[in-house]
Design a protein around this motif. Structure first.
Motif, PDB file in Angstrom:
ATOM      1  N   GLN A 180     -69.072 -18.619  24.787  1.00  0.00           N
ATOM      2  CA  GLN A 180     -69.520 -19.020  23.137  1.00  0.00           C
ATOM      3  C   GLN A 180     -68.055 -18.165  23.282  1.00  0.00           C
ATOM      4  O   GLN A 180     -67.028 -18.355  22.069  1.00  0.00           O
ATOM      5  CB  GLN A 180     -70.451 -18.274  22.573  1.00  0.00           C
ATOM      6  N   SER A 181     -67.916 -17.355  23.980  1.00  0.00           N
ATOM      7  CA  SER A 181     -66.748 -16.528  23.976  1.00  0.00           C
ATOM      8  C   SER A 181     -65.439 -17.502  23.063  1.00  0.00           C
ATOM      9  O   SER A 181     -64.041 -16.837  23.021  1.00  0.00           O
ATOM     10  CB  SER A 181     -66.157 -15.067  24.884  1.00  0.00           C
ATOM     11  N   TRP A 182     -65.202 -18.099  24.319  1.00  0.00           N
ATOM     12  CA  TRP A 182     -64.123 -19.202  24.339  1.00  0.00           C
ATOM     13  C   TRP A 182     -63.411 -19.687  22.823  1.00  0.00           C
ATOM     14  O   TRP A 182     -62.515 -19.696  22.522  1.00  0.00           O
ATOM     15  CB  TRP A 182     -64.277 -19.931  24.691  1.00  0.00           C
ATOM     16  N   SER A 183     -64.691 -19.918  22.074  1.00  0.00           N
ATOM     17  CA  SER A 183     -64.370 -20.571  20.487  1.00  0.00           C
ATOM     18  C   SER A 183     -64.171 -19.428  19.507  1.00  0.00           C
ATOM     19  O   SER A 183     -63.103 -18.951  18.706  1.00  0.00           O
ATOM     20  CB  SER A 183     -65.938 -21.067  20.253  1.00  0.00           C
ATOM     21  N   THR A 184     -64.851 -17.991  20.376  1.00  0.00           N
ATOM     22  CA  THR A 184     -64.646 -16.690  18.892  1.00  0.00           C
ATOM     23  C   THR A 184     -63.398 -16.541  19.182  1.00  0.00           C
ATOM     24  O   THR A 184     -62.997 -15.778  18.319  1.00  0.00           O
ATOM     25  CB  THR A 184     -65.527 -16.169  19.062  1.00  0.00           C
ATOM     26  N   GLU A 185     -62.944 -16.588  20.670  1.00  0.00           N
ATOM     27  CA  GLU A 185     -61.470 -15.849  20.504  1.00  0.00           C
ATOM     28  C   GLU A 185     -60.386 -16.853  19.832  1.00  0.00           C
ATOM     29  O   GLU A 185     -59.556 -16.778  20.312  1.00  0.00           O
ATOM     30  CB  GLU A 185     -61.392 -15.431  22.420  1.00  0.00           C
ATOM     31  N   VAL A 196     -47.766 -28.055  38.348  1.00  0.00           N
ATOM     32  CA  VAL A 196     -48.961 -28.553  39.308  1.00  0.00           C
ATOM     33  C   VAL A 196     -49.511 -29.403  39.010  1.00  0.00           C
ATOM     34  O   VAL A 196     -50.819 -29.757  39.541  1.00  0.00           O
ATOM     35  CB  VAL A 196     -49.610 -27.374  41.068  1.00  0.00           C
ATOM     36  N   GLY A 197     -49.168 -29.707  37.919  1.00  0.00           N
ATOM     37  CA  GLY A 197     -50.680 -30.779  36.900  1.00  0.00           C
ATOM     38  C   GLY A 197     -51.535 -30.159  36.489  1.00  0.00           C
ATOM     39  O   GLY A 197     -52.822 -30.690  35.661  1.00  0.00           O
ATOM     40  N   ALA A 198     -51.720 -28.903  36.233  1.00  0.00           N
ATOM     41  CA  ALA A 198     -53.282 -28.060  36.486  1.00  0.00           C
ATOM     42  C   ALA A 198     -52.726 -27.746  35.202  1.00  0.00           C
ATOM     43  O   ALA A 198     -51.536 -27.564  34.367  1.00  0.00           O
ATOM     44  CB  ALA A 198     -53.261 -26.925  36.979  1.00  0.00           C
ATOM     45  N   ALA A 199     -53.833 -27.415  33.973  1.00  0.00           N
ATOM     46  CA  ALA A 199     -53.845 -27.004  32.422  1.00  0.00           C
ATOM     47  C   ALA A 199     -54.154 -25.075  32.369  1.00  0.00           C
ATOM     48  O   ALA A 199     -54.380 -24.562  33.765  1.00  0.00           O
ATOM     49  CB  ALA A 199     -55.146 -27.929  31.644  1.00  0.00           C
ATOM     50  N   ARG A 200     -53.616 -24.652  31.456  1.00  0.00           N
ATOM     51  CA  ARG A 200     -53.878 -23.208  31.276  1.00  0.00           C
ATOM     52  C   ARG A 200     -55.729 -23.120  31.301  1.00  0.00           C
ATOM     53  O   ARG A 200     -56.656 -23.806  30.263  1.00  0.00           O
ATOM     54  CB  ARG A 200     -53.408 -22.767  30.119  1.00  0.00           C
ATOM     55  N   PRO A 201     -56.023 -22.287  31.291  1.00  0.00           N
ATOM     56  CA  PRO A 201     -57.487 -21.389  32.158  1.00  0.00           C
ATOM     57  C   PRO A 201     -58.206 -21.471  30.192  1.00  0.00           C
ATOM     58  O   PRO A 201     -57.642 -21.306  29.302  1.00  0.00           O
ATOM     59  CB  PRO A 201     -57.181 -20.808  32.816  1.00  0.00           C
ATOM     60  N   LEU A 202     -59.958 -22.413  30.357  1.00  0.00           N
ATOM     61  CA  LEU A 202     -59.809 -21.713  29.489  1.00  0.00           C
ATOM     62  C   LEU A 202     -60.138 -20.280  29.288  1.00  0.00           C
ATOM     63  O   LEU A 202     -60.428 -19.632  30.015  1.00  0.00           O
ATOM     64  CB  LEU A 202     -61.974 -22.423  29.503  1.00  0.00           C
ATOM     65  N   GLY A 203     -60.247 -20.238  28.209  1.00  0.00           N
ATOM     66  CA  GLY A 203     -60.803 -18.018  27.025  1.00  0.00           C
ATOM     67  C   GLY A 203     -59.408 -17.714  28.117  1.00  0.00           C
ATOM     68  O   GLY A 203     -59.718 -15.865  26.993  1.00  0.00           O
ATOM     69  N   VAL A 204     -57.998 -17.918  28.017  1.00  0.00           N
ATOM     70  CA  VAL A 204     -56.885 -17.697  28.375  1.00  0.00           C
ATOM     71  C   VAL A 204     -56.038 -17.487  26.732  1.00  0.00           C
ATOM     72  O   VAL A 204     -56.104 -18.715  26.502  1.00  0.00           O
ATOM     73  CB  VAL A 204     -56.172 -17.956  29.792  1.00  0.00           C
TER      74      VAL A 204
END
Length: 400
Positions: free
Chosen positions: A372-377, A392-400
């Motif tokens: 839920q914090s990912w959305s509220t942030e 390297v084909g990776a993406a920005r992490p969730l919640g960052v």
């Protein structure tokens, strides 16, 4: 940028692990563990104790401890990490149990049965501060790394294709799957495409079909066209019922850019052809570029095992960290949805729906709070949930 995780100091001894899953892939992983000086096998977990004992005997260790509970056996034998080689339906519960027991996890692909479950595992990794890495084993190929290095000389990249044509007679569950090629195999090529392009999926249009001679119940062939975050197009054309002139298990690749093309047959070193600088815009002569020299990442599961251990020892984020890997599974889910609906599917829309499902289904309050914090942030924004490529084909992490 990727999520930080708890490291394990290098005391000069191998990392102590238990392997969960004593099936065919479990035995392959046991071989990799036994061959590595970086890890020490302390036990095998499986609901079928006879299968676990048989696997232990097969590697010459009939007295190896076995058990049916991951955290219980890991605690009993002093394991420091878990290798999860269970069937996909068990990935979420087994990995969750291990993470909350304070154990980092190296798991077989896919990250989970669904993207929603993958999001739950990403949140669980955040709550526990433990590393959860998914082994996309076909990334660990020195020739794939060489193809990526050669692509650096092509200028702007725009066109990537992978042709995959095999005719395996597996028997068993694959013959009865609804989407055998997309669910069980194509995730490898989808993930490799992200790696080669340093880009993530935006949308996909996919068609599945089953040739008249197919021995699979479900559709064993598919064509999928992805729009990627850099504007490139990636086209996967594959079949699991095409005998004769078969491709590599890695597929046959063509990567085109403004200055030339890289070809890789999936097995041998790739080659690059660059447009000659003195020909002019209308010229079509090409020159061969020298082979790329790259560091060997290790081979398949041996490579992912090595990177997992090095990540735990150094804190360096590995390829396949859970937040990154979710997008590879999202490509599979979106392709299947597109084939079922006959329309192009946007990845951000699929992620939004998966996120809503993850929040609704989450049973652990602490994991639900992180979700839920990912959305509220304000971090959850469709395809932007995992951000852009980080090199390297990776993406920005969730919640960052």
């Amino acid at each position: 940028m990727r999520r930080l995780f708890t490291t394990i100091d290098d005391d000069g001894t191998p990392l102590k692990v238990v392997v969960v899953g004593a099936g065919a892939m479990g035995r392959a992983w046991l071989g990799a563990v036994e061959a590595s000086p970086l890890v020490e096998l302390r036990g095998i977990v499986d609901l079928d104790l006879d299968a676990a004992r048989a696997s232990a005997a097969a590697i010459g260790k009939p007295e190896l401890p076995v058990g049916t509970g991951t955290a219980r056996l890991a605690f009993d034998v002093g394991a420091q990490a878990v290798i999860n080689v269970t069937v996909p339906a068990a990935h979420h519960p087994v990995s969750t149990e291990a993470l909350f027991a304070g154990l980092p996890v190296l798991g077989e692909k896919p990250v989970a049965s669904t993207v929603a479950q993958g999001l739950s595992l990403a949140a669980a990794a955040e709550v526990t501060g433990q590393l959860f890495m998914v082994s996309q084993s076909r990334r660990y190929n020195v020739n794939l790394f060489a193809a990526k290095a050669l692509a650096g000389g092509l200028g702007r990249l725009g066109i990537l294709s992978a042709d995959f044509f095999k005719a395996p007679h597996f028997g068993g569950f694959r013959d009865q799957m609804d989407h055998p090629l997309l669910l069980d195999m194509a995730i490898h090529q989808f993930d490799m495409a992200r790696f080669l392009l340093d880009a993530d999926p935006v949308s996909v249009f996919c068609e599945e079909y089953n040739p008249a001679w197919s021995w699979y119940r479900g559709d064993a062939a598919a064509v999928a066209s992805f729009e990627m975050s850099g504007g490139q197009r990636f086209v996967f054309n594959g079949s699991w019922c095409s005998p004769g002139q078969e491709t590599s298990w890695n597929a046959a690749w063509r990567l085109g850019g403004e200055h030339g093309t890289v070809l890789w047959d999936g097995d041998n070193p790739p080659t690059a052809s660059l447009a000659s600088a003195d020909i002019g815009a209308a010229g079509n002569t090409a020159v061969e570029e020298d082979q790329a020299v790259v560091e060997d990442p290790g081979t398949e599961v041996h490579g992912s095992l090595r990177e997992f251990v090095m990540a735990l020892r150094t804190g360096t984020p590995p390829m396949g960290q859970v937040h990154d890997n979710i997008l590879s599974l999202a490509m599979v889910e979106a392709a299947i949805e597109s084939a079922a609906t006959g329309r192009r599917v946007r990845i951000d829309a699929l992620l939004e729906r998966s996120y809503a499902t993850a929040v609704l289904d989450e049973a652990r309050p602490d994991v639900a709070a992180v979700l839920q914090s990912w959305s509220t942030e304000g971090a959850f924004s469709g395809a932007g949930i995992l951000g852009g490529a980080d090199g390297v084909g990776a993406a920005r992490p969730l919640g960052v």
